[in-house]
Design an enzyme around this catalytic site. Structure first.
Site, PDB file in Angstrom:
ATOM      1  N   ARG A  66       0.873  -1.280   0.085  1.00 36.11           N
ATOM      2  CA  ARG A  66       0.087  -0.023  -0.151  1.00 36.11           C
ATOM      3  C   ARG A  66       0.940   1.367   0.179  1.00 36.11           C
ATOM      4  NH1 ARG A  66      -2.400   0.102   5.006  1.00 36.11           N
ATOM      5  NH2 ARG A  66      -3.569   2.037   4.217  1.00 36.11           N
ATOM      6  N   LEU A  94      -5.782   5.641   3.680  1.00 43.45           N
ATOM      7  CA  LEU A  94      -4.433   6.184   3.041  1.00 43.45           C
ATOM      8  C   LEU A  94      -3.251   5.983   4.064  1.00 43.45           C
ATOM      9  CD1 LEU A  94      -5.885   9.758   1.791  1.00 43.45           C
ATOM     10  CD2 LEU A  94      -5.020   7.826   0.433  1.00 43.45           C
ATOM     11  N   ASN A 108     -12.406  14.642   3.804  1.00 39.88           N
ATOM     12  CA  ASN A 108     -13.192  13.199   3.461  1.00 39.88           C
ATOM     13  C   ASN A 108     -14.703  13.616   3.789  1.00 39.88           C
ATOM     14  OD1 ASN A 108     -13.706  10.613   3.000  1.00 39.88           O
ATOM     15  ND2 ASN A 108     -13.890  10.417   4.955  1.00 39.88           N
ATOM     16  N   HIS A 110     -18.144  11.912   5.112  1.00 42.69           N
ATOM     17  CA  HIS A 110     -18.498  10.622   5.431  1.00 42.69           C
ATOM     18  C   HIS A 110     -20.130  10.694   6.051  1.00 42.69           C
ATOM     19  CE1 HIS A 110     -17.974   7.004   7.760  1.00 42.69           C
ATOM     20  NE2 HIS A 110     -18.761   7.476   8.977  1.00 42.69           N
ATOM     21  N   ASP A 142      -6.824  12.544   8.961  1.00 43.82           N
ATOM     22  CA  ASP A 142      -5.488  12.015   9.770  1.00 43.82           C
ATOM     23  C   ASP A 142      -5.161  10.728   9.658  1.00 43.82           C
ATOM     24  OD1 ASP A 142      -7.059  10.746  11.646  1.00 43.82           O
ATOM     25  OD2 ASP A 142      -6.996  12.200  12.942  1.00 43.82           O
ATOM     26  N   GLY A 144      -6.039   8.040  11.415  1.00 46.62           N
ATOM     27  CA  GLY A 144      -7.208   7.244  11.999  1.00 46.62           C
ATOM     28  C   GLY A 144      -8.110   7.089  10.867  1.00 46.62           C
ATOM     29  N   ASP A 146     -11.658   8.103  10.153  1.00 49.34           N
ATOM     30  CA  ASP A 146     -12.605   8.935  10.125  1.00 49.34           C
ATOM     31  C   ASP A 146     -12.394   9.932  11.345  1.00 49.34           C
ATOM     32  OD1 ASP A 146     -13.756   8.236   7.742  1.00 49.34           O
ATOM     33  OD2 ASP A 146     -14.855   6.711   8.874  1.00 49.34           O
TER      34      ASP A 146
HETATM   35  C1  GAR Z   1     -20.730   8.705  -0.014  1.00 55.07           C
HETATM   36  O1  GAR Z   1     -21.964   8.395   0.512  1.00 55.07           O
HETATM   37  C2  GAR Z   1     -19.642   8.983   1.096  1.00 55.07           C
HETATM   38  O2  GAR Z   1     -20.058   9.572   2.175  1.00 55.07           O
HETATM   39  C3  GAR Z   1     -19.209   7.559   1.312  1.00 55.07           C
HETATM   40  O3  GAR Z   1     -19.373   6.879   0.187  1.00 55.07           O
HETATM   41  C4  GAR Z   1     -20.343   7.250  -0.678  1.00 55.07           C
HETATM   42  C5  GAR Z   1     -19.871   7.783  -2.078  1.00 55.07           C
HETATM   43  O4  GAR Z   1     -20.944   8.114  -2.993  1.00 55.07           O
HETATM   44  N1  GAR Z   1     -18.078   7.410   1.862  1.00 55.07           N
HETATM   45  C6  GAR Z   1     -17.698   6.697   2.964  1.00 55.07           C
HETATM   46  O5  GAR Z   1     -18.420   5.755   3.439  1.00 55.07           O
HETATM   47  C7  GAR Z   1     -16.110   6.781   3.482  1.00 55.07           C
HETATM   48  N2  GAR Z   1     -16.111   6.282   4.703  1.00 55.07           N
HETATM   49  P1  GAR Z   1     -20.481   8.574  -4.344  1.00 55.07           P
HETATM   50  O6  GAR Z   1     -19.542   7.494  -5.140  1.00 55.07           O
HETATM   51  O7  GAR Z   1     -21.571   8.584  -5.194  1.00 55.07           O
HETATM   52  O8  GAR Z   1     -19.759   9.790  -4.222  1.00 55.07           O
END
Ligand code: GAR
Length: 208
Positions: A66, A94, A108, A110, A142, A144, A146
């Site tokens: 990675r 990451l 990000n 979430h 960061d 962690g 989320d």
């Molecule tokens: C979104 O709901 C975003 O919040 C989530 O993935 C989806 C992507 O939708 N991300 C996570 O859960 C990250 N932990 P999209 O591809 O249509 O933008």
């Protein structure tokens, strides 16, 4: 700061990328200059190409580990002068090496009110827990999962039906406002981390 060179990383459908392309790309000097993915089939890549944005795929299987994958991705972004990395449904963690290349320059989105329901399937976690209110968080990334400082949050009520599709739709609609708004605020130089408390994000009022 005037103007901002933005990269978006996405693993999936890319509706959040689309919201950024539709509402902030090409305005106030904000340019999406690169879209990266770990998945060659991600619909986000097609959305980027349709908008004339350069794309690249960084598959874990193509690198020894990675860290090597993330180094190649960070090099690709740095070569394009990227100043802000936006994770929009990027479903890979990451590595610390990548995060150090863009200090306080990775955000990000979430689909929950952090620190509730971090990690995978936040919407499913919220429904399973029986909460009546969940929401959306945009935060700095960061090392962690989320856990980084929170920039913007908005609550979304869980519908009485507790129907997953209905809740997902409501959460996505809020994401599509909050994530572009965070990019706009950062581009305008209004977002800083409180030097006295690194957990706290300060948002300056708009200039009159
Ligand atoms: C979104 O709901 C975003 O919040 C989530 O993935 C989806 C992507 O939708 N991300 C996570 O859960 C990250 N932990 P999209 O591809 O249509 O933008």
């Amino acid at each position: 700061m005037s103007g901002l060179r933005v990269a978006v990383l996405a693993s999936g459908t890319g509706t959040n990328l689309q919201a950024i392309l539709d509402t902030v790309h090409g305005r106030d000097g904000i340019e999406v200059v690169a879209v990266g993915s770990d998945k060659p089939t991600a619909r986000a890549l097609a959305r980027a190409r349709d908008a004339g944005v350069e794309t690249a795929v960084f598959r874990a299987a193509d690198y020894p580990d990675r860290a090597a994958r993330d180094e190649a991705m960070a090099d690709w972004l740095a070569e394009r002068g990227v100043e802000l990395v936006v994770l929009a449904g990027y479903m890979q963690l990451l590595t610390p090496g990548f995060i150090r290349r863009f200090p306080n320059r990775i955000i990000n989105v979430h689909p929950a009110l952090l620190p509730s329901f971090p990690g995978l399937d936040a919407i499913g976690q919220a429904l399973a827990h029986g909460v009546r209110v969940t929401g959306v968080t945009v935060h700095f990334v960061d090392e962690g999962v989320d856990t980084g400082p929170i920039i913007l949050q908005r609550a979304v009520p869980v519908p009485d039906s507790r129907d997953r599709a209905e809740l997902e739709e409501a959460i996505h609609a809020v994401e599509h406002e909050l994530l572009p708004e965070a990019v706009r605020l950062i581009a305008a130089g209004r977002v800083t981390i409180d030097p006295a408390n690194p957990r706290l994000v300060l948002i300056a009022p708009a200039a009159k």
